[in-house]
Design a protein around this motif. Sequence first.
Motif, PDB file in Angstrom:
ATOM      1  N   LEU A 207      85.242  19.372  30.476  1.00 19.92           N
ATOM      2  CA  LEU A 207      86.023  18.139  30.518  1.00 19.92           C
ATOM      3  C   LEU A 207      85.205  16.902  30.185  1.00 19.92           C
ATOM      4  CD1 LEU A 207      88.353  18.744  33.610  1.00 19.92           C
ATOM      5  CD2 LEU A 207      88.941  18.766  31.177  1.00 19.92           C
ATOM      6  N   TRP A 208      83.908  16.901  30.507  1.00 23.18           N
ATOM      7  CA  TRP A 208      83.103  15.726  30.167  1.00 23.18           C
ATOM      8  C   TRP A 208      83.134  15.516  28.657  1.00 23.18           C
ATOM      9  CZ3 TRP A 208      79.194  14.182  27.071  1.00 23.18           C
ATOM     10  CH2 TRP A 208      78.566  12.974  27.368  1.00 23.18           C
ATOM     11  N   GLN A 209      82.984  16.606  27.904  1.00 25.02           N
ATOM     12  CA  GLN A 209      82.970  16.486  26.445  1.00 25.02           C
ATOM     13  C   GLN A 209      84.343  16.157  25.893  1.00 25.02           C
ATOM     14  OE1 GLN A 209      80.126  16.845  24.084  1.00 25.02           O
ATOM     15  NE2 GLN A 209      81.771  15.647  23.166  1.00 25.02           N
ATOM     16  N   THR A 210      85.398  16.793  26.413  1.00 26.50           N
ATOM     17  CA  THR A 210      86.737  16.527  25.884  1.00 26.50           C
ATOM     18  C   THR A 210      87.114  15.065  26.075  1.00 26.50           C
ATOM     19  OG1 THR A 210      87.799  17.237  27.951  1.00 26.50           O
ATOM     20  CG2 THR A 210      87.518  18.894  26.226  1.00 26.50           C
ATOM     21  N   HIS A 211      86.623  14.438  27.128  1.00 24.98           N
ATOM     22  CA  HIS A 211      86.902  13.010  27.331  1.00 24.98           C
ATOM     23  C   HIS A 211      86.166  12.142  26.308  1.00 24.98           C
ATOM     24  CE1 HIS A 211      87.908  13.933  31.811  1.00 24.98           C
ATOM     25  NE2 HIS A 211      88.944  14.111  31.014  1.00 24.98           N
ATOM     26  N   GLN A 212      85.067  12.667  25.732  1.00 30.42           N
ATOM     27  CA  GLN A 212      84.340  11.934  24.689  1.00 30.42           C
ATOM     28  C   GLN A 212      84.914  12.230  23.305  1.00 30.42           C
ATOM     29  OE1 GLN A 212      81.724  10.099  26.070  1.00 30.42           O
ATOM     30  NE2 GLN A 212      82.390  11.049  28.000  1.00 30.42           N
ATOM     31  N   GLY A 213      85.745  13.271  23.216  1.00 29.29           N
ATOM     32  CA  GLY A 213      86.243  13.743  21.926  1.00 29.29           C
ATOM     33  C   GLY A 213      85.421  14.923  21.450  1.00 29.29           C
ATOM     34  N   GLY A 214      86.036  15.765  20.617  1.00 30.39           N
ATOM     35  CA  GLY A 214      85.339  16.933  20.098  1.00 30.39           C
ATOM     36  C   GLY A 214      85.544  18.158  20.961  1.00 30.39           C
ATOM     37  N   SER A 215      84.945  19.238  20.526  1.00 33.37           N
ATOM     38  CA  SER A 215      85.142  20.547  21.158  1.00 33.37           C
ATOM     39  C   SER A 215      84.053  20.856  22.176  1.00 33.37           C
ATOM     40  CB  SER A 215      85.146  21.641  20.093  1.00 33.37           C
ATOM     41  OG  SER A 215      85.029  22.916  20.670  1.00 33.37           O
ATOM     42  N   PRO A 216      84.437  21.541  23.291  1.00 33.89           N
ATOM     43  CA  PRO A 216      83.450  22.085  24.225  1.00 33.89           C
ATOM     44  C   PRO A 216      83.381  23.617  24.144  1.00 33.89           C
ATOM     45  CG  PRO A 216      85.501  21.786  25.386  1.00 33.89           C
ATOM     46  CD  PRO A 216      85.783  21.520  23.915  1.00 33.89           C
ATOM     47  N   ALA A 217      83.738  24.186  22.987  1.00 34.41           N
ATOM     48  CA  ALA A 217      83.812  25.646  22.862  1.00 34.41           C
ATOM     49  C   ALA A 217      82.751  26.154  21.890  1.00 34.41           C
ATOM     50  CB  ALA A 217      85.225  26.057  22.451  1.00 34.41           C
ATOM     51  N   LYS A 218      83.128  27.050  20.975  1.00 32.23           N
ATOM     52  CA  LYS A 218      82.169  27.635  20.042  1.00 32.23           C
ATOM     53  C   LYS A 218      81.365  26.557  19.321  1.00 32.23           C
ATOM     54  CE  LYS A 218      81.884  30.564  15.936  1.00 32.23           C
ATOM     55  NZ  LYS A 218      82.595  31.447  15.007  1.00 32.23           N
ATOM     56  N   GLN A 219      80.123  26.856  19.040  1.00 32.56           N
ATOM     57  CA  GLN A 219      79.116  25.983  18.435  1.00 32.56           C
ATOM     58  C   GLN A 219      78.444  25.088  19.463  1.00 32.56           C
ATOM     59  OE1 GLN A 219      81.524  24.082  15.276  1.00 32.56           O
ATOM     60  NE2 GLN A 219      80.308  25.251  13.794  1.00 32.56           N
ATOM     61  N   THR A 220      79.015  24.950  20.636  1.00 32.67           N
ATOM     62  CA  THR A 220      78.444  24.075  21.658  1.00 32.67           C
ATOM     63  C   THR A 220      77.761  24.892  22.740  1.00 32.67           C
ATOM     64  OG1 THR A 220      80.256  23.957  23.289  1.00 32.67           O
ATOM     65  CG2 THR A 220      80.473  22.635  21.281  1.00 32.67           C
ATOM     66  N   THR A 221      77.071  24.198  23.638  1.00 34.93           N
ATOM     67  CA  THR A 221      76.409  24.854  24.763  1.00 34.93           C
ATOM     68  C   THR A 221      77.163  24.641  26.071  1.00 34.93           C
ATOM     69  OG1 THR A 221      74.975  22.926  25.091  1.00 34.93           O
ATOM     70  CG2 THR A 221      74.145  24.693  23.685  1.00 34.93           C
ATOM     71  N   TRP A 222      78.384  24.147  25.997  1.00 40.65           N
ATOM     72  CA  TRP A 222      79.235  24.085  27.182  1.00 40.65           C
ATOM     73  C   TRP A 222      79.641  25.510  27.559  1.00 40.65           C
ATOM     74  CZ3 TRP A 222      79.482  19.464  29.542  1.00 40.65           C
ATOM     75  CH2 TRP A 222      79.196  18.323  28.781  1.00 40.65           C
ATOM     76  N   GLU A 223      80.102  25.677  28.804  1.00 34.57           N
ATOM     77  CA  GLU A 223      80.455  27.019  29.273  1.00 34.57           C
ATOM     78  C   GLU A 223      81.505  27.669  28.380  1.00 34.57           C
ATOM     79  OE1 GLU A 223      79.058  28.762  32.499  1.00 34.57           O
ATOM     80  OE2 GLU A 223      77.747  27.550  31.225  1.00 34.57           O
TER      81      GLU A 223
END
Length: 410
Positions: A207-223
Amino acid sequence: MPPERKMMKRGGTGISETIWGKWHLGHHGSYHPNFRGFDYYFGIPYSHDMGCTDTPGYNHPPCPACPRGDRPSRNLERDCYSDVALPLYENLNIVEQPVNLSSLAQKYAEKATQFIQHASTSGRPFLLYVGLAHMHVPLARTQLSAETWGRRPYAAGLREMDSLVGQIKDKVDRTAKNNTFLWFTGDNGPWAQKCELAGSVGPFTGLWQTHQGGSPAKQTTWEGGHRVPALAYWPGRVPSNVTSTALLSVLDIFPTVVALAGAQLPRGRHFDGLDASEVLFGRAQSGHRVLFHPNSGAAGEDGALQTVRLGHYKAFYITGGAKACDGSVGPERHHEPPLIFNLEDDAAEALPLERGSAEYRRALPKVREALAGVLRDIADDNISRADYTQDPSVTPCCNPRRAACRCQTV
């Protein structure tokens, strides 16, 4: 790993090692599976969105039509790899190009079950690695069963994958149930920019990233990008209906399988994985204390270490850079000191710890110590011989004078 190393065979176990499916670790020269310890290879050399096909599936264009005569077409769509058709390899030979995605899964299942039957009949132990195309985009228009009719593409693909894995498990149960270990897992979370074709991150919404915009899924290091489900099956050894909270990684598969085969890892090298058999057999609940998460296509330098997991704490030094379904890309942001989340209380990664809090002050020096240890380990063990430089001359192609490099199917 040097080409001459065949881990199981060096241990004197005589294991037959086979791979079906996606390889994506190099297909030319010494990087081909047949020169990396596998006795037999049947599959595609990279992701199935990296080449065109006449059965394109959802969210992927087909190959261009063959031109008349011997002259190659000059009107190829370069943005979708449509200048090269997706090849299907059997060992060193291309046996189908472009590959038929609709029948690929069933081919894998048939080959796998035949191999298991042959290994069981001959009495030889075996290692079978199956790198499925599921559930990567494009999602093939399945021809497996009428049960998939009317389903949405992702659900239909998921059912097909379930059936494919079930066929392999059923063959094992009929031939070598009590002495065969099955380990099923994924390699990354959903590709968010593909929207309904990508699946769900479940509760790991970043949710921290989604509030900034963009994806928190594949390609990222979010859970949502790195945490994946895993299932282990071995009647009489792996307890049934048990869920473990131990922190494990796909890097653990290699040392675990080597240990179960009675072989030993080579000396004088560092391995990021650990033998997880005690966890899998229900005799332990402790896995890794520290995991590192390198960037795999989001903000920052590809491959650079940017997130560290320490127990239930997770520290981010770089965020942003991956596209969401709505087309937004979160801005690249560097964090020093890092954002630290307590995943035990906040699996959605919504609120980082307050930097002035006692918990943050306790966690920060431990995170920095863990990061320094990982970087030191990498620096001390930098002996890889791999060179994955892009070279158009090694593109697999049956007939380079034809559009999309077509060849006869077998």
